[in-house]
Design a protein around this motif. Structure first.
Motif, mmCIF file in Angstrom:
data_model
loop_
_atom_site.group_PDB
_atom_site.id
_atom_site.type_symbol
_atom_site.label_atom_id
_atom_site.label_comp_id
_atom_site.label_asym_id
_atom_site.label_seq_id
_atom_site.Cartn_x
_atom_site.Cartn_y
_atom_site.Cartn_z
ATOM 1 N N ALA A 186 0.581 -1.356 0.221
ATOM 2 C CA ALA A 186 0.468 -0.045 -0.043
ATOM 3 C C ALA A 186 0.958 0.910 0.277
ATOM 4 O O ALA A 186 1.983 0.916 1.011
ATOM 5 C CB ALA A 186 -1.168 -0.086 1.279
ATOM 6 N N PRO A 187 0.174 2.209 -0.525
ATOM 7 C CA PRO A 187 1.337 3.583 -0.589
ATOM 8 C C PRO A 187 0.623 4.241 0.750
ATOM 9 O O PRO A 187 0.390 3.999 1.599
ATOM 10 C CB PRO A 187 0.799 4.416 -1.767
ATOM 11 N N PRO A 188 2.295 5.245 0.895
ATOM 12 C CA PRO A 188 2.118 5.992 2.331
ATOM 13 C C PRO A 188 1.165 6.742 2.588
ATOM 14 O O PRO A 188 0.851 7.260 1.609
ATOM 15 C CB PRO A 188 3.525 6.607 2.242
ATOM 16 N N PRO A 189 0.374 6.115 3.738
ATOM 17 C CA PRO A 189 -1.047 6.855 3.632
ATOM 18 C C PRO A 189 -1.137 8.180 3.909
ATOM 19 O O PRO A 189 -0.148 9.440 4.055
ATOM 20 C CB PRO A 189 -1.543 6.338 4.794
ATOM 21 N N ALA A 190 -1.782 9.316 3.263
ATOM 22 C CA ALA A 190 -2.114 11.094 3.591
ATOM 23 C C ALA A 190 -2.985 10.773 5.015
ATOM 24 O O ALA A 190 -3.973 10.447 5.648
ATOM 25 C CB ALA A 190 -2.777 11.692 2.574
ATOM 26 N N MET A 191 -2.199 12.085 5.762
ATOM 27 C CA MET A 191 -3.226 12.420 6.851
ATOM 28 C C MET A 191 -3.859 13.614 6.901
ATOM 29 O O MET A 191 -2.442 14.814 6.250
ATOM 30 C CB MET A 191 -2.504 12.043 8.106
ATOM 31 N N VAL A 192 -5.011 14.157 7.210
ATOM 32 C CA VAL A 192 -5.612 15.601 8.066
ATOM 33 C C VAL A 192 -5.761 15.174 9.350
ATOM 34 O O VAL A 192 -6.051 15.051 9.840
ATOM 35 C CB VAL A 192 -6.514 15.661 6.694
ATOM 36 N N ASP A 193 -4.761 16.593 9.862
ATOM 37 C CA ASP A 193 -5.187 17.226 11.085
ATOM 38 C C ASP A 193 -6.082 17.943 11.341
ATOM 39 O O ASP A 193 -5.508 19.262 11.094
ATOM 40 C CB ASP A 193 -3.946 17.057 11.931
ATOM 41 N N LEU A 194 -7.475 18.001 11.586
ATOM 42 C CA LEU A 194 -8.423 19.151 11.482
ATOM 43 C C LEU A 194 -8.003 19.691 13.336
ATOM 44 O O LEU A 194 -8.172 18.831 14.255
ATOM 45 C CB LEU A 194 -9.653 18.668 11.464
ATOM 46 N N GLY A 195 -7.209 20.782 13.247
ATOM 47 C CA GLY A 195 -7.800 22.051 14.519
ATOM 48 C C GLY A 195 -6.282 21.104 14.842
ATOM 49 O O GLY A 195 -6.180 20.996 16.608
ATOM 50 N N CYS A 196 -5.343 21.816 14.399
ATOM 51 C CA CYS A 196 -3.568 20.732 14.560
ATOM 52 C C CYS A 196 -3.047 21.498 16.022
ATOM 53 O O CYS A 196 -2.066 21.454 16.309
ATOM 54 C CB CYS A 196 -2.776 20.810 13.542
ATOM 55 N N GLY A 197 -3.723 22.187 16.032
ATOM 56 C CA GLY A 197 -3.041 23.383 16.988
ATOM 57 C C GLY A 197 -1.199 23.574 16.278
ATOM 58 O O GLY A 197 -0.308 23.496 16.030
ATOM 59 N N ASP A 198 -0.422 23.984 17.634
ATOM 60 C CA ASP A 198 0.692 23.595 17.537
ATOM 61 C C ASP A 198 1.315 22.365 17.639
ATOM 62 O O ASP A 198 2.890 22.415 17.941
ATOM 63 C CB ASP A 198 1.725 24.790 18.981
ATOM 64 N N LEU A 199 0.859 21.437 17.779
ATOM 65 C CA LEU A 199 1.295 19.883 17.297
ATOM 66 C C LEU A 199 2.388 19.940 19.209
ATOM 67 O O LEU A 199 3.048 18.400 18.867
ATOM 68 C CB LEU A 199 2.209 20.016 16.134
ATOM 69 N N ALA A 200 2.079 20.173 20.117
ATOM 70 C CA ALA A 200 3.056 19.853 21.286
ATOM 71 C C ALA A 200 2.655 18.324 21.737
ATOM 72 O O ALA A 200 4.133 17.783 22.126
ATOM 73 C CB ALA A 200 2.524 20.766 22.187
ATOM 74 N N GLN A 201 1.351 17.993 21.557
ATOM 75 C CA GLN A 201 1.605 16.322 21.907
ATOM 76 C C GLN A 201 1.263 15.473 20.739
ATOM 77 O O GLN A 201 1.953 14.292 20.795
ATOM 78 C CB GLN A 201 -0.003 16.351 22.637
ATOM 79 N N LEU A 202 1.440 15.893 19.438
ATOM 80 C CA LEU A 202 0.808 14.599 18.599
ATOM 81 C C LEU A 202 2.436 14.983 17.227
ATOM 82 O O LEU A 202 2.568 13.752 16.750
ATOM 83 C CB LEU A 202 -0.024 15.474 17.655
ATOM 84 N N ALA A 203 3.477 15.857 17.788
ATOM 85 C CA ALA A 203 4.258 15.890 16.548
ATOM 86 C C ALA A 203 5.794 14.834 16.834
ATOM 87 O O ALA A 203 6.035 14.817 15.699
ATOM 88 C CB ALA A 203 5.955 17.361 16.882
#
Length: 178
Positions: free
Chosen positions: A44-61
């Motif tokens: 499978a090709p690498p997936p594309a991701m959309v993060d709605l309300g990404c903010g500053d990415l402090a937790q998700l980065a």
């Protein structure tokens, strides 16, 4: 200090003290996404991701740095946080885009399909009727075997977001209301 800076300082204090369990949501998101990615066909090709309300990415980065994505789009209503998110994420081996925008409008737009749709604490700002509109619009933006992760609270009580996808990250809102 301008209005954004005052509001952002308050928000950062909430996140830093984990008053809304942002760490648990990020951990659950990481587990759900890593599990979903492990189940994908090798070809499978690498997936594309959309993060709605990404903010500053402090937790998700830190999570995003581990994921083998084909692309990432961070969308937030506040343009001032997008450079903060870009800095927090740093250089990535896949393309990243940063968009100022409304998540409800995004769900109703002709955006290309995405494999991973994430929203940690943005959807809870919508009214229950807007959440229904969002979910109806988002269903056409994600492929049938896509992955959704996030948290959604109704106006009356906290409810985990349980889309009919193969992986879901569940969290809780202590307050139980928007």
């Amino acid at each position: 200090m301008d209005f954004f800076s005052q509001q952002w300082a308050t928000y950062r204090a909430v996140v830093s003290h984990d008053l809304m369990e942002h760490r648990a949501v990020a951990h659950a998101t990481a587990n759900a996404l890593e599990g979903w990615l492990a189940q994908r066909p090798v070809a499978a090709p690498p997936p594309a991701m959309v993060d709605l309300g990404c903010g500053d990415l402090a937790q998700l980065a830190p999570v995003l740095r581990r994921l083998p994505l084909g692309g990432y789009t961070g969308l937030d209503l506040t343009a001032a946080v997008l450079p903060l998110a870009e800095t927090a994420l740093g250089p990535m081996p896949y393309p990243c885009a940063w968009q100022e925008g409304n998540l409800l409008a995004w769900s109703q737009s002709e955006a290309p399909p995405v494999d991973i749709l994430h929203s940690a604490f943005a959807i809870h700002h919508l009214s229950d009727a807007e959440k229904t509109t969002f979910l109806q619009g988002h269903a056409s933006a994600s492929p049938p075997m896509g992955c959704c992760s996030g948290l959604m609270c109704s106006a009356s009580r906290a409810k985990p977001w349980r889309p009919t996808s193969s992986a879901t990250a569940r969290g809780s809102d202590r307050a139980g209301r928007r």
